[in-house]
Design a protein around this motif. Structure first.
Motif, PDB file in Angstrom:
ATOM      1  N   ALA A 132      85.065  61.742 104.388  1.00 57.07           N
ATOM      2  CA  ALA A 132      85.846  61.601 105.612  1.00 57.07           C
ATOM      3  C   ALA A 132      85.932  62.945 106.327  1.00 57.07           C
ATOM      4  O   ALA A 132      85.818  63.997 105.702  1.00 57.07           O
ATOM      5  CB  ALA A 132      87.253  61.106 105.292  1.00 57.07           C
TER       6      ALA A 132
ATOM      7  N   TYR B  57      88.477  64.965 109.177  1.00 54.70           N
ATOM      8  CA  TYR B  57      89.768  64.984 109.839  1.00 54.70           C
ATOM      9  C   TYR B  57      89.802  66.117 110.862  1.00 54.70           C
ATOM     10  O   TYR B  57      89.167  67.155 110.673  1.00 54.70           O
ATOM     11  CB  TYR B  57      90.906  65.224 108.843  1.00 54.70           C
TER      12      TYR B  57
ATOM     13  N   GLN C  94      92.664  68.608 112.723  1.00 54.38           N
ATOM     14  CA  GLN C  94      94.054  69.042 112.655  1.00 54.38           C
ATOM     15  C   GLN C  94      94.341  70.091 113.716  1.00 54.38           C
ATOM     16  O   GLN C  94      93.610  71.075 113.834  1.00 54.38           O
ATOM     17  CB  GLN C  94      94.409  69.602 111.273  1.00 54.38           C
TER      18      GLN C  94
ATOM     19  N   PRO D  94      96.951  66.046 109.931  1.00 56.55           N
ATOM     20  CA  PRO D  94      95.545  65.726 110.183  1.00 56.55           C
ATOM     21  C   PRO D  94      95.379  64.320 110.740  1.00 56.55           C
ATOM     22  O   PRO D  94      96.198  63.436 110.483  1.00 56.55           O
ATOM     23  CB  PRO D  94      94.908  65.841 108.803  1.00 56.55           C
TER      24      PRO D  94
ATOM     25  N   TYR E  10      88.388  69.269 108.789  1.00 54.97           N
ATOM     26  CA  TYR E  10      88.264  69.246 107.334  1.00 54.97           C
ATOM     27  C   TYR E  10      87.420  68.051 106.892  1.00 54.97           C
ATOM     28  O   TYR E  10      87.577  66.944 107.417  1.00 54.97           O
ATOM     29  CB  TYR E  10      89.640  69.101 106.669  1.00 54.97           C
TER      30      TYR E  10
ATOM     31  N   GLN F  25      86.547  65.641 103.483  1.00 56.11           N
ATOM     32  CA  GLN F  25      87.221  65.225 102.262  1.00 56.11           C
ATOM     33  C   GLN F  25      86.332  64.233 101.520  1.00 56.11           C
ATOM     34  O   GLN F  25      85.858  63.258 102.127  1.00 56.11           O
ATOM     35  CB  GLN F  25      88.555  64.552 102.569  1.00 56.11           C
TER      36      GLN F  25
ATOM     37  N   TRP G 209      90.129  63.221  94.476  1.00 50.48           N
ATOM     38  CA  TRP G 209      89.739  63.552  95.837  1.00 50.48           C
ATOM     39  C   TRP G 209      89.822  65.055  96.085  1.00 50.48           C
ATOM     40  O   TRP G 209      90.598  65.754  95.438  1.00 50.48           O
ATOM     41  CB  TRP G 209      90.644  62.802  96.824  1.00 50.48           C
TER      42      TRP G 209
ATOM     43  N   PHE H  81      89.389  68.236  99.367  1.00 54.90           N
ATOM     44  CA  PHE H  81      89.149  68.653 100.735  1.00 54.90           C
ATOM     45  C   PHE H  81      88.246  69.885 100.773  1.00 54.90           C
ATOM     46  O   PHE H  81      88.251  70.689  99.829  1.00 54.90           O
ATOM     47  CB  PHE H  81      90.461  69.019 101.430  1.00 54.90           C
ATOM     48  N   GLY H  82      87.525  70.037 101.876  1.00 61.91           N
ATOM     49  CA  GLY H  82      86.836  71.281 102.145  1.00 61.91           C
ATOM     50  C   GLY H  82      87.832  72.322 102.634  1.00 61.91           C
ATOM     51  O   GLY H  82      89.007  72.019 102.853  1.00 61.91           O
ATOM     52  N   GLN H  83      87.338  73.526 102.850  1.00 61.99           N
ATOM     53  CA  GLN H  83      88.235  74.625 103.207  1.00 61.99           C
ATOM     54  C   GLN H  83      88.516  74.713 104.699  1.00 61.99           C
ATOM     55  O   GLN H  83      89.317  75.538 105.138  1.00 61.99           O
ATOM     56  CB  GLN H  83      87.665  75.958 102.710  1.00 61.99           C
ATOM     57  N   GLY H  84      87.866  73.855 105.484  1.00 58.98           N
ATOM     58  CA  GLY H  84      88.162  73.795 106.910  1.00 58.98           C
ATOM     59  C   GLY H  84      87.220  74.603 107.772  1.00 58.98           C
ATOM     60  O   GLY H  84      86.671  75.622 107.340  1.00 58.98           O
TER      61      GLY H  84
ATOM     62  N   ALA I  47      94.114  75.861 103.808  1.00 58.02           N
ATOM     63  CA  ALA I  47      93.479  74.544 103.859  1.00 58.02           C
ATOM     64  C   ALA I  47      94.343  73.462 103.226  1.00 58.02           C
ATOM     65  O   ALA I  47      95.294  73.730 102.487  1.00 58.02           O
ATOM     66  CB  ALA I  47      92.121  74.603 103.148  1.00 58.02           C
ATOM     67  N   LEU I  48      93.969  72.231 103.488  1.00 57.79           N
ATOM     68  CA  LEU I  48      94.590  71.082 102.857  1.00 57.79           C
ATOM     69  C   LEU I  48      94.216  71.030 101.387  1.00 57.79           C
ATOM     70  O   LEU I  48      93.093  71.383 101.005  1.00 57.79           O
ATOM     71  CB  LEU I  48      94.126  69.792 103.542  1.00 57.79           C
ATOM     72  N   GLU I  49      95.139  70.567 100.571  1.00 57.46           N
ATOM     73  CA  GLU I  49      94.882  70.406  99.130  1.00 57.46           C
ATOM     74  C   GLU I  49      95.405  69.044  98.703  1.00 57.46           C
ATOM     75  O   GLU I  49      96.591  68.762  98.839  1.00 57.46           O
ATOM     76  CB  GLU I  49      95.565  71.508  98.320  1.00 57.46           C
ATOM     77  N   TRP I  50      94.524  68.199  98.173  1.00 58.60           N
ATOM     78  CA  TRP I  50      94.928  66.904  97.666  1.00 58.60           C
ATOM     79  C   TRP I  50      95.674  67.069  96.348  1.00 58.60           C
ATOM     80  O   TRP I  50      95.229  67.811  95.464  1.00 58.60           O
ATOM     81  CB  TRP I  50      93.713  66.003  97.455  1.00 58.60           C
TER      82      TRP I  50
ATOM     83  N   TYR J  59     102.534  66.658 102.759  1.00 61.40           N
ATOM     84  CA  TYR J  59     102.311  65.417 103.503  1.00 61.40           C
ATOM     85  C   TYR J  59     102.123  64.246 102.539  1.00 61.40           C
ATOM     86  O   TYR J  59     101.539  64.396 101.468  1.00 61.40           O
ATOM     87  CB  TYR J  59     101.031  65.489 104.336  1.00 61.40           C
TER      88      TYR J  59
ATOM     89  N   ALA K 147      89.655  56.668 103.814  1.00 65.14           N
ATOM     90  CA  ALA K 147      90.466  57.573 103.012  1.00 65.14           C
ATOM     91  C   ALA K 147      91.913  57.437 103.512  1.00 65.14           C
ATOM     92  O   ALA K 147      92.456  56.366 103.558  1.00 65.14           O
ATOM     93  CB  ALA K 147      89.931  58.982 103.114  1.00 65.14           C
TER      94      ALA K 147
ATOM     95  N   TRP L 156      99.144  59.454 108.395  1.00 68.01           N
ATOM     96  CA  TRP L 156      99.836  60.529 107.704  1.00 68.01           C
ATOM     97  C   TRP L 156     101.274  60.629 108.179  1.00 68.01           C
ATOM     98  O   TRP L 156     101.588  60.298 109.326  1.00 68.01           O
ATOM     99  CB  TRP L 156      99.148  61.866 107.991  1.00 68.01           C
TER     100      TRP L 156
END
Lengths: 110, 121
Positions: A34, A36, A38, A44, A87, A89, A99, A101-104, B46-49, B96, B107, B111
């Motif tokens: 996916a 996203y 942001q 996001p 990002y 994912q 799951w 995420f990439g670092q953006g 960054a986002l972290e799941w 989040y 996915a 949110w």
């Protein structure tokens, strides 16, 4: 664990430019990817799922491609509203169903 | 219309346990295929799941945080709770929750607005 690596980390572009962001997975994730968008201070927003499916309501200038370990997000003609951080994912829900995420990638005004 | 909202303390002390609640509407966590996840984002990073719980109570955790996380659901209250033990200043982040739809292979499609948690003595 599956690692996701995005490139570039920052991208400077102008309105009207074609922009491409790359995401690489450390092992095959089929098409479970996916993208996203942001914006500062906001949650996001889902743009692309299953690597190439456009989320409802997302402009058609956004497109995704790839499978396995290599994926791209393309914005065909950058608009002022597109300056944001993007990002990727991976969301392989099967074994082990973890799951990442990439670092953006931050898309800035040139 | 699906909405999610995170709630919990804005400030916790190091070593304390953080408890966050995601209260949602517009869907049921008893519907086959539905999931609710938690994601965090330290300031400027960054986002972290973190974790994901499914309608059938299947739970998945980030390997790097698995020993500190617990995710649970209360279907009758439309809530998902995340607890994180032994909080540290590096856990300062916006947390989040997000909806994982039951169909379509998506996915997180919706949110919450996020809740900022600061870890400091």
């Amino acid at each position: 664990d599956i690692q996701m690596t995005q490139s570039p980390s920052t991208l400077s572009a102008s309105v009207g430019d074609r922009v491409t962001i790359t995401c690489r997975a450390s092992q095959s994730i089929s098409s479970w990817l996916a993208w996203y968008q942001q914006k500062p201070g906001k949650a996001p927003k889902l743009l692309i799922y299953k690597a190439s499916s456009l989320e409802s309501g997302v402009p058609s200038r956004f497109s995704g491609s790839g499978s396995g370990t290599e994926f791209t997000l393309t914005i065909s003609s950058l608009q002022p509203d597109d300056f944001a951080t993007y990002y990727c994912q991976q969301y392989n829900s099967y074994s082990p169903g973890l799951w990442t995420f990439g670092q953006g990638t931050k898309v800035e005004i040139k | 219309q699906i909405t999610l909202k995170e709630s919990g303390p804005t400030l916790v002390k190091p070593t304390q346990t953080l408890t966050l609640t995601c209260t949602f509407s517009g869907f049921s966590l008893s519907t086959s295929g539905v999931g609710v996840g938690w994601i965090r984002q330290p300031p400027g990073k960054a986002l972290e799941w973190l974790a994901l719980i499914y309608w059938d109570d299947d739970k998945r955790y980030s390997p790097s945080l698995k020993s500190r996380l617990t995710i649970t659901k209360d279907t009758s209250k439309n809530q998902v709770v995340l607890t994180m033990t032994n909080m540290d200043p590096v856990d300062t982040a916006t947390y989040y929750c997000a909806h994982r739809p039951p169909t379509g292979g998506k996915a997180f499609d919706i949110w919450g607005q996020g809740t900022m948690v600061t870890v400091s003595s």
